[in-house]
Design an enzyme around this catalytic site. Structure first.
Site, PDB file in Angstrom:
ATOM      1  N   GLY A  51       0.828  -1.212   0.000  1.00 15.41           N
ATOM      2  CA  GLY A  51       0.000   0.000   0.000  1.00 15.41           C
ATOM      3  C   GLY A  51       0.855   1.252   0.000  1.00 15.41           C
ATOM      4  O   GLY A  51       0.520   2.254  -0.651  1.00 15.41           O
ATOM      5  N   ASP A  68       0.008  -0.560  13.137  1.00 12.10           N
ATOM      6  CA  ASP A  68       0.434  -1.851  12.589  1.00 12.10           C
ATOM      7  C   ASP A  68       0.687  -2.890  13.675  1.00 12.10           C
ATOM      8  O   ASP A  68       0.930  -4.060  13.373  1.00 12.10           O
ATOM      9  CB  ASP A  68       1.703  -1.673  11.750  1.00 12.10           C
ATOM     10  CG  ASP A  68       1.422  -0.897  10.469  1.00 12.10           C
ATOM     11  OD1 ASP A  68       0.248  -0.860  10.049  1.00 12.10           O
ATOM     12  OD2 ASP A  68       2.369  -0.328   9.900  1.00 12.10           O
ATOM     13  N   ARG A 123       1.531  -9.486   8.975  1.00 14.97           N
ATOM     14  CA  ARG A 123       1.486  -9.238  10.428  1.00 14.97           C
ATOM     15  C   ARG A 123       0.576 -10.250  11.139  1.00 14.97           C
ATOM     16  O   ARG A 123       0.779 -10.563  12.306  1.00 14.97           O
ATOM     17  CB  ARG A 123       1.067  -7.802  10.718  1.00 14.97           C
ATOM     18  CG  ARG A 123       2.029  -6.798  10.101  1.00 14.97           C
ATOM     19  CD  ARG A 123       2.076  -5.473  10.790  1.00 14.97           C
ATOM     20  NE  ARG A 123       2.713  -4.486   9.925  1.00 14.97           N
ATOM     21  CZ  ARG A 123       4.038  -4.342   9.761  1.00 14.97           C
ATOM     22  NH1 ARG A 123       4.872  -5.118  10.406  1.00 14.97           N
ATOM     23  NH2 ARG A 123       4.519  -3.421   8.944  1.00 14.97           N
TER      24      ARG A 123
END
Ligand code: S3P
Length: 448
Positions: A111, A335, A408
């Site tokens: 992204g 994140d 993640r």
């Protein structure tokens, strides 16, 4: 190293990660380093490409995402040496001087590559670009960058009424604007500021809360004037800037260190030192939340490296308590929320995460996926539209879980599995290579 506790089945096309802690339990010990910061790595490659002269980058993340950025800028005529973490050389073409590529620019899963690059491409008057990405990226919202760029005079077309990639861009000469972003997003802010460097007049971005400021810091290091108003969360650049090649040292990624901070905190009798971690205050929400939960984290050897604060972090296991967080801390820990959800599962009491709806438009819907996959292991997580409610303290059982091809998620589930009875299989664990290709080998090396 206890090889049998963690096995990556790399023959399997899904590359399952199998974690099988012995009933006697494990401890994590050692001194480790994490790969270079992903956000800073992208920016070093991009600003290096737009600068006059040569940029050298030490400590670059050699993951799939920066490879996507490098591949796109190479297609536009920038000479970038083979990526390695020692020294990468970028021979910049100068602002506004990228060449029209003869093929589609593929951003893969990244992204940051797509959104920051859109600001750069939109300002390349007279050149035509087509931009795409993998299935995850093609489903992520792009109107958040298309709208402000259109206000600057950009010509952009995208699927589904200009909201989704693949995108087509015809570069134009742009006008500076004052953009009031409805979301705190460093990708949106950076996109508009990068376009602003090549636009007429001043460009300001104001955001509702402060997002990571690596672009502002690195633009200054490359010689641009960036005025920041911390009270209103605004940053301003002027058109007609020149950037000059620099020598950049990328610190270790706090988002990758977060897996070890949580692992060290939740696995009994553990102690880990993670060296050379970037601790930019726009990124340290994870440390604040873990400290609020009672984690034992020490900052050692604090220093500044090419404009970014860095420290070694020591974590020792401790009893964690549930906590509540939301609001302005969210952009600073955006994140790390998947791995914080893992910490909350092992904490006493309830953790409530609010104002985190942005997680639904990351590489996967991280609220839905973390709730469903940890619940498969026996966790008690309720999903809310903008967050999670996690009742901690229930022992987990090994299960088959899936990364949904999100790096993640893959790593967060692997860490949860360390403190779990029985065998866990994380399907599609190869996704970790987006930001942390050596995750499994580091994991094996710290298990004692
Ligand atoms: C990033 C900004 C964040 C973050 C992403 C990297 C960046 O996204 O989630 O992993 O490098 O600018 P948003 O700015 O969209 O929140």
């Amino acid at each position: 190293m206890t090889a049998s506790i963690v096995t990556l089945n790399s023959v399997d096309p899904d590359e399952d990660l199998i974690v099988r802690p012995p009933t006697s339990g494990i401890a994590l010990r050692g001194t480790i380093r994490v790969p270079g910061d992903k956000s800073i790595s992208h920016r070093a490659l991009m600003l290096g490409s737009l600068a006059e002269g040569e940029t050298t980058i030490a400590g670059l993340l050699i993951g799939e995402d920066p490879q996507s950025s490098a591949a796109c800028f190479r297609k536009m005529g920038v000479e970038i040496s083979e990526l390695n973490s020692e020294q990468v050389k970028v021979k910049g073409l100068g602002l506004g001087k990228l060449r029209e590529p003869t093929d589609i620019l593929d951003c893969g899963n990244s992204g940051t590559t797509m959104r920051l690059m859109m600001g750069i491409l939109a300002a390349h008057d007279g050149r035509f670009f087509s931009v795409t990405g993998d299935a995850s990226l093609r489903s992520r919202p792009m109107s958040r960058v298309i709208k402000p760029l259109q206000q600057m005079g950009a010509d952009i077309w995208g699927r589904q009424d200009n909201t989704l990639a693949p995108l087509a861009v015809r570069g134009r000469s742009l006008q500076g604007i004052h953009y009031h972003s409805p979301i705190a997003s460093a990708q949106v802010k950076s996109c508009v500021l990068l376009a602003g460097l090549m636009a007429e007049g001043e460009t300001t971005v104001t955001e509702p809360a402060l997002s990571r400021d690596h672009s502002e810091r690195m633009l200054r290091a490359f010689g641009a004037t960036v005025n920041v108003d911390r009270d209103t969360h605004s940053a301003t650049v002027s058109g007609g800037a020149t950037l000059s090649g620099q020598s950049i040292i990328v610190p270790g990624d706090i988002s990758s260190a977060a897996f070890w901070l949580v692992a060290g905190a939740i696995v009994p009798d553990s102690e880990l030192v993670i060296e050379n971690v970037g601790i930019n205050p726009t990124r340290t929400g994870v440390l604040e939340v873990l400290q609020m939960m009672g984690a034992d984290i020490e900052f050692l050897n604090q220093r500044e490296v090419t404009g970014e604060p860095v420290a070694d972090l020591r974590v020792k296991s401790s009893r964690l308590q549930g906590c509540e967080f939301g609001g302005e801390i969210i952009p600073r820990t955006i994140d790390e929320i998947p791995i914080l959800a893992v910490a909350a599962v092992f904490a006493e009491g309830t953790t409530i995460i609010r104002d985190a709806a942005e997680l639904r438009v990351k590489e996967s819907d991280r609220l839905a996926v973390m709730a469903s996959e940890l619940n498969r292991m026996g966790a008690k997580i309720t999903e809310h539209p903008d967050g999670l409610e996690i009742v901690g303290g229930t022992p987990l059982q090994g299960a088959e879980v899936d990364s949904y091809t999100d790096h993640r998620i893959a790593m967060s589930l692997a860490i949860a599995a360390l403190n779990t009875r029985g065998k866990t299989i994380v399907h599609r664990a190869q996704a970790a290579a987006v930001s942390y290709p050596s995750f499994t080998s580091t994991l094996s090396s710290v298990i004692k």
